[in-house]
Design a protein around this motif. Sequence first.
Motif, PDB file in Angstrom:
ATOM      1  N   VAL A 166      79.759 118.740 -12.734  1.00 28.46           N
ATOM      2  CA  VAL A 166      80.731 117.591 -13.497  1.00 28.46           C
ATOM      3  C   VAL A 166      80.893 116.508 -12.429  1.00 28.46           C
ATOM      4  N   TRP A 167      80.531 115.369 -13.025  1.00 29.15           N
ATOM      5  CA  TRP A 167      80.146 114.056 -12.087  1.00 29.15           C
ATOM      6  C   TRP A 167      80.548 112.774 -12.618  1.00 29.15           C
ATOM      7  N   ALA A 168      81.018 111.905 -11.724  1.00 29.83           N
ATOM      8  CA  ALA A 168      81.279 110.555 -12.220  1.00 29.83           C
ATOM      9  C   ALA A 168      80.069 109.692 -11.408  1.00 29.83           C
ATOM     10  N   ASP A 169      79.965 108.484 -11.996  1.00 26.99           N
ATOM     11  CA  ASP A 169      78.957 107.497 -11.667  1.00 26.99           C
ATOM     12  C   ASP A 169      79.675 106.639 -10.414  1.00 26.99           C
ATOM     13  N   ASP A 170      79.389 107.132  -9.093  1.00 28.15           N
ATOM     14  CA  ASP A 170      79.781 106.584  -8.135  1.00 28.15           C
ATOM     15  C   ASP A 170      79.295 104.933  -7.911  1.00 28.15           C
ATOM     16  N   ALA A 171      77.922 104.986  -8.247  1.00 29.63           N
ATOM     17  CA  ALA A 171      77.104 103.738  -8.049  1.00 29.63           C
ATOM     18  C   ALA A 171      77.815 102.730  -9.111  1.00 29.63           C
ATOM     19  N   GLY A 172      77.935 103.130 -10.361  1.00 31.26           N
ATOM     20  CA  GLY A 172      78.290 102.421 -11.383  1.00 31.26           C
ATOM     21  C   GLY A 172      79.762 101.935 -11.036  1.00 31.26           C
ATOM     22  N   ALA A 173      80.716 102.727 -10.488  1.00 30.10           N
ATOM     23  CA  ALA A 173      81.899 102.446 -10.064  1.00 30.10           C
ATOM     24  C   ALA A 173      81.973 101.311  -9.329  1.00 30.10           C
ATOM     25  N   MET A 174      81.100 101.524  -7.992  1.00 32.47           N
ATOM     26  CA  MET A 174      81.104 100.608  -6.924  1.00 32.47           C
ATOM     27  C   MET A 174      80.770  99.146  -7.598  1.00 32.47           C
ATOM     28  N   ALA A 175      79.506  99.241  -8.308  1.00 31.57           N
ATOM     29  CA  ALA A 175      79.122  97.899  -8.989  1.00 31.57           C
ATOM     30  C   ALA A 175      80.266  97.156  -9.740  1.00 31.57           C
ATOM     31  N   THR A 176      81.060  97.943 -10.472  1.00 35.45           N
ATOM     32  CA  THR A 176      82.166  97.386 -11.048  1.00 35.45           C
ATOM     33  C   THR A 176      83.114  96.596 -10.309  1.00 35.45           C
ATOM     34  N   ILE A 177      83.519  97.168  -9.082  1.00 32.06           N
ATOM     35  CA  ILE A 177      84.432  96.525  -7.933  1.00 32.06           C
ATOM     36  C   ILE A 177      83.777  95.365  -7.379  1.00 32.06           C
ATOM     37  N   VAL A 178      82.553  95.475  -6.990  1.00 31.15           N
ATOM     38  CA  VAL A 178      81.752  94.324  -6.584  1.00 31.15           C
ATOM     39  C   VAL A 178      81.692  93.204  -7.332  1.00 31.15           C
ATOM     40  N   ARG A 179      81.408  93.333  -8.402  1.00 34.76           N
ATOM     41  CA  ARG A 179      81.394  92.256  -9.677  1.00 34.76           C
ATOM     42  C   ARG A 179      82.712  91.566  -9.650  1.00 34.76           C
ATOM     43  N   HIS A 180      83.809  92.529  -9.844  1.00 32.97           N
ATOM     44  CA  HIS A 180      85.062  91.776  -9.937  1.00 32.97           C
ATOM     45  C   HIS A 180      85.309  91.018  -8.630  1.00 32.97           C
ATOM     46  N   LEU A 181      85.164  91.280  -7.485  1.00 30.60           N
ATOM     47  CA  LEU A 181      85.387  90.736  -6.330  1.00 30.60           C
ATOM     48  C   LEU A 181      84.542  89.162  -6.366  1.00 30.60           C
ATOM     49  N   TYR A 182      83.093  89.410  -6.736  1.00 26.55           N
ATOM     50  CA  TYR A 182      82.323  88.196  -6.839  1.00 26.55           C
ATOM     51  C   TYR A 182      82.828  87.462  -7.628  1.00 26.55           C
ATOM     52  N   ASP A 183      83.216  87.546  -8.957  1.00 31.57           N
ATOM     53  CA  ASP A 183      83.676  86.855 -10.035  1.00 31.57           C
ATOM     54  C   ASP A 183      85.103  86.007  -9.403  1.00 31.57           C
ATOM     55  N   LEU A 184      85.707  86.677  -8.659  1.00 31.78           N
ATOM     56  CA  LEU A 184      87.096  86.090  -8.026  1.00 31.78           C
ATOM     57  C   LEU A 184      86.461  84.865  -7.004  1.00 31.78           C
ATOM     58  N   GLY A 185      85.408  85.048  -6.342  1.00 36.88           N
ATOM     59  CA  GLY A 185      84.810  84.044  -5.448  1.00 36.88           C
ATOM     60  C   GLY A 185      84.257  84.722  -4.084  1.00 36.88           C
ATOM     61  N   HIS A 186      84.809  86.103  -3.949  1.00 34.57           N
ATOM     62  CA  HIS A 186      84.406  86.592  -2.595  1.00 34.57           C
ATOM     63  C   HIS A 186      82.975  86.675  -2.363  1.00 34.57           C
ATOM     64  N   ARG A 187      82.591  86.382  -1.047  1.00 33.78           N
ATOM     65  CA  ARG A 187      81.379  86.598  -0.648  1.00 33.78           C
ATOM     66  C   ARG A 187      81.114  87.523   0.721  1.00 33.78           C
ATOM     67  N   ARG A 188      82.259  87.712   1.482  1.00 34.65           N
ATOM     68  CA  ARG A 188      82.181  88.904   2.243  1.00 34.65           C
ATOM     69  C   ARG A 188      83.166  89.702   2.030  1.00 34.65           C
ATOM     70  N   VAL A 189      82.493  90.946   1.851  1.00 33.30           N
ATOM     71  CA  VAL A 189      83.044  92.061   1.452  1.00 33.30           C
ATOM     72  C   VAL A 189      82.780  93.372   2.209  1.00 33.30           C
ATOM     73  N   ALA A 190      83.981  94.102   2.675  1.00 30.24           N
ATOM     74  CA  ALA A 190      83.702  95.368   3.546  1.00 30.24           C
ATOM     75  C   ALA A 190      84.316  96.465   2.701  1.00 30.24           C
ATOM     76  N   HIS A 191      83.844  97.671   2.966  1.00 28.52           N
ATOM     77  CA  HIS A 191      83.817  98.966   2.425  1.00 28.52           C
ATOM     78  C   HIS A 191      84.413  99.940   3.504  1.00 28.52           C
TER      79      HIS A 191
END
Length: 327
Positions: A151-176
């Motif tokens: 039973v699993w969730a899409d970790d890659a898709g979830a990360m992509a969702t977060i990155v798009r949110h931050l990118y749309d806000l204008g962030h270009r330097r992101v750390a995990h």
Amino acid sequence: MSFALNNRAGVSPGTRARVVRVAERLGWRPHSAARALSGESAGVLGMVLARSAGSLGVESFFLQLMSGIQRALAPRDHALLFQMADGLDAECELYRRWWAEGRVDGVVVVDPRTEDPRPALLTSLGLPAVVVGGMADEGAGGSEAPRLSNVWADDAGAMATIVRHLYDLGHRRVAHIAGVAGFAHTERRIASLRTEAARIGLADARSVTTDYTDAQGAEAARRLLALPAPPTALICDNEVMAVAAVSVAAERGLAVPREVSIVSWEDSVLCRTLHPQLTSLSRDTEEFGRHAAEQLLDVLTGGPLRQVRTPLPTLTPRESTAPPPPA
């Protein structure tokens, strides 16, 4: 008496009923070890967590997961045997012992690794199992890998969702601020961040692995925010490290979210009551646990092995994310 209580042949219905009434008055319950020796179900599922007790902190994920598991087990009169282990070798030894003693009918396996000996071990023992979380092959059931229910969730898709949110806000330097290196979901999230950064053109995207504790989360945040060109947004793999990152930002005199945005991978009451409230990935972790337990119970009654993908977690924007400060 044992024939009557265990519903074996050779006992009349009237005698069986009288024995059962007496046993109930005395509070008798079947002994799990004796049932195991006779080949009967132990009525118990096992779960081992190979992390230090301190790494759990106030993280809500495993408490919610176990709550969901128990919600599925209670109507079936099954119990959950939970134990901590000091590393992967100790976890594997527990499985061997549980199998030899007939302590459990099956196990719920968490924290899949990229190099994971547990699927092969459990397959060789014939101990039914369900793996919670994407395995190294994302639950695809590779032809050479031992097949277990997953039973699993899409970790890659979830990360992509977060990155798009931050990118749309204008962030270009992101750390995990990531979890444990070698965990399959950690490596998948790191890879997804790199892929998304290359695809949309982030100037700087990096990951730092930790043990999930507030101490290592805070240390990672200090190192990242002390860089000559620090990230304007931090993605933290659980809410404990996200709260630690907020504290580190405060000690450095940085306002959240005006000077640094922070996202928590897990949502919880902590995220909703902190000031500022944390932008978080939201999912029904109890339902995740219930799915896992029901899948394992199904296997125990002869059902097929299955790979079940749960709905993609949704991002809930709150007060901790905003456009970055002007360059």
